[in-house]
Design a protein around this motif. Structure first.
Motif, PDB file in Angstrom:
ATOM      1  N   UNK A 132       0.845  -1.192   0.000  1.00 12.57           N
ATOM      2  CA  UNK A 132       0.000   0.000   0.000  1.00 12.57           C
ATOM      3  C   UNK A 132       0.884   1.247   0.000  1.00 12.57           C
ATOM      4  N   UNK A 133       0.779   2.035  -1.056  1.00 11.01           N
ATOM      5  CA  UNK A 133       1.578   3.258  -1.162  1.00 11.01           C
ATOM      6  C   UNK A 133       1.139   4.254  -0.094  1.00 11.01           C
ATOM      7  N   UNK A 134       2.074   4.614   0.771  1.00 14.07           N
ATOM      8  CA  UNK A 134       1.792   5.502   1.902  1.00 14.07           C
ATOM      9  C   UNK A 134       2.747   6.690   1.853  1.00 14.07           C
ATOM     10  N   UNK A 135       2.237   7.843   1.460  1.00 15.30           N
ATOM     11  CA  UNK A 135       3.077   9.036   1.300  1.00 15.30           C
ATOM     12  C   UNK A 135       3.146   9.812   2.609  1.00 15.30           C
ATOM     13  N   UNK A 136       4.373  10.190   3.000  1.00 14.52           N
ATOM     14  CA  UNK A 136       4.592  11.006   4.200  1.00 14.52           C
ATOM     15  C   UNK A 136       4.800  12.445   3.734  1.00 14.52           C
ATOM     16  N   UNK A 137       3.877  13.320   4.088  1.00 20.18           N
ATOM     17  CA  UNK A 137       3.811  14.679   3.538  1.00 20.18           C
ATOM     18  C   UNK A 137       3.846  15.709   4.663  1.00 20.18           C
ATOM     19  N   UNK A 138       4.291  16.894   4.335  1.00 20.92           N
ATOM     20  CA  UNK A 138       4.293  18.005   5.290  1.00 20.92           C
ATOM     21  C   UNK A 138       5.230  19.094   4.807  1.00 20.92           C
ATOM     22  N   UNK A 139       5.272  20.184   5.540  1.00 21.69           N
ATOM     23  CA  UNK A 139       6.185  21.279   5.212  1.00 21.69           C
ATOM     24  C   UNK A 139       7.620  20.851   5.523  1.00 21.69           C
TER      25      UNK A 139
END
Length: 463
Positions: free
Chosen positions: A218-225
């Motif tokens: 399962x593609x799990x993207x870690x995002x944020x500034x």
């Protein structure tokens, strides 16, 4: 091609304790016998093992164990022999050369399994499950592949197909009595059967979301500034220093991907560049890649904290990238550096704007101190459980099966429409045959050589 006797290395390339060469075909025993002088294999009972030496003329090649499987009680239903030798690639190469000289040819990719299919030992979906079982990388994928190997999807489709076949036979019979205007097939019973078929097909189709996730991760993207703690979170999940961590904003310029297994399920974590406006060309490319990963991800982990983020920015970002099929988990990171009251106030404002239409998961953690990691992994595991079709054991993981099921559902709907419109029996029979053919594509009862060649070419040689 099925008349040839084939051979191939059945174990992985490289040095190991043992290697196994598989031989299959009518002349398999005779060919191996030519280089195995120690025992008489032609009179050996099926499923027996024999100790001796493989020779090339007077030269001893290796000390081996030879297993004999007589037709039809073998994987291919043909005579089969397996030679277990000391796992030297050089020895394996010499034995294959001897077998080819004595009458074998090298097997093509997937040819042993193709023979098992062509000879009726397994159907096409079971053949594909063998490849899935070999390539399974987690517990969930193994269980699904094994269930399908035992005939999971075939059994479900076969029952539906048999009932539909009975009705089709009655409708076809009506064509022979067309001048007498009689109906042998009860249209109301047929409509009820189609309702059952559509329900079953829809359940199988809906299981593909989970099945595809299990098979591919399962593609799990870690995002944020920038400096939100994305790389720190990745390192905490992996329990190793995989990504560079720095106080300097914009350290991560490219995506970093790692697979982690959580409770038997595979997650492909993607650490991305911090999302912000930038004039740095390299960082700009990284931000673009991050947005591409968001578009393809199934889960989005958005990291923020009230010291570095504004509520309006977080809300705007989530609403911009929200999709119905995207699971968003908001993570208030760096909780070790803020007061509980400040955090709760900020999170309450976010929930007012986002819960439950855009986001239903709000977690708190300190990636640096590894606080809250267990809560996150539990949330990820719960998401996988939520997309399972709990009432059904059969899960679709194969794209070809998924497309065949969609085609079958479309065919069943056309039959249903034909009954409602009261169309001529001949046209109804045509639609029924189309539905039967669509269902038969899954097990391989209706297929073509080009499709078979494509499926089996993806197998490893020796299987």
């Amino acid at each position: 091609m099925n008349k040839d006797t084939i051979c191939a290395l059945a174990t992985a390339n490289g040095i190991g304790a043992i290697g196994i060469i598989r031989v299959s075909g009518k002349d398999a025993i005779n060919i191996v016998q030519k280089s195995f002088k120690d025992k008489e294999l032609n009179s050996a009972p099926s499923h027996t093992i024999h100790y001796g030496y493989i020779t090339d003329g007077d030269e001893l090649i290796d000390e081996v164990m030879v297993s004999v499987f007589l037709a039809p009680k073998s994987f291919t239903t043909e005579n089969c022999v397996e030679i277990s030798f000391h796992g030297s690639p050089f020895i394996g190469k010499r034995i294959l050369e001897i077998l080819i000289r004595n009458g074998c040819r090298m097997a093509k990719a997937g040819e042993f399994t193709m023979r098992a299919f062509m000879n009726g030992r397994i159907d096409l979906s079971q053949a594909e499950s063998i490849a899935d079982l070999i390539s399974s990388e987690n517990e969930a994928a193994r269980k699904i592949a094994l269930h399908q190997l035992k005939g999971g999807i075939t059994n479900e489709i076969a029952l539906l197909r048999q009932d539909l076949l009975n009705f089709t036979s009655l409708v076809e019979l009506e064509l022979d009595f067309s001048e007498e205007d009689v109906e042998f097939a009860d249209r109301s019973a047929l409509k009820q059967l189609l309702k059952t078929i559509k329900s079953k097909l829809n359940n199988l189709i809906n299981s593909f979301q989970y099945g595809n996730a299990v098979r591919n991760g399962i593609d799990t993207a870690i995002i944020g500034k920038p400096n939100a703690g994305k790389s720190t979170l990745l390192n905490a999940l992996l329990k190793e220093e995989r990504a560079i961590v720095s106080d300097i904003a914009g350290t991560t310029r490219d995506t970093i991907e790692e697979v982690l297994h959580i409770k038997g399920n595979a997650f492909r974590f993607i650490d991305t560049a911090g999302i912000r406006e930038t004039t740095d060309k390299i960082e700009e490319i990284g931000v673009k890649k991050a947005k591409e990963k968001i578009a393809s991800a199934k889960i989005l982990l958005y990291l923020y904290n009230e010291k570095e983020d504004k509520k309006e920015e977080v809300v705007r970002f989530i609403k911009t990238f929200y999709r119905p099929d995207l699971k968003i988990i908001l993570i208030h990171n760096k909780i070790d550096s803020v007061s509980e009251s400040e955090r709760e106030s900020f999170d309450k404002a976010l929930k007012t704007e986002l819960y439950p239409d855009f986001c239903s998961e709000f977690l708190c953690m300190s990636a640096k101190e590894a606080l809250g990691i267990d809560v996150l992994t539990n949330a990820l595991s719960d998401y996988v459980d939520s997309i399972k079709t709990a009432e059904h054991n059969t899960i679709i993981t194969n794209q070809r099966h998924y497309e065949a099921l969609l085609k079958s559902l479309d065919a069943a709907q056309k039959v249903e429409e034909a009954i409602l419109q009261g169309i001529h029996t001949e046209l109804l029979a045509y639609e029924l045959r189309a539905a039967l053919e669509a269902l038969g594509e899954i097990s391989g009862e209706f297929t073509n050589d080009e499709l078979l060649g494509h499926i089996f070419s993806n197998f490893c040689i020796g299987k």
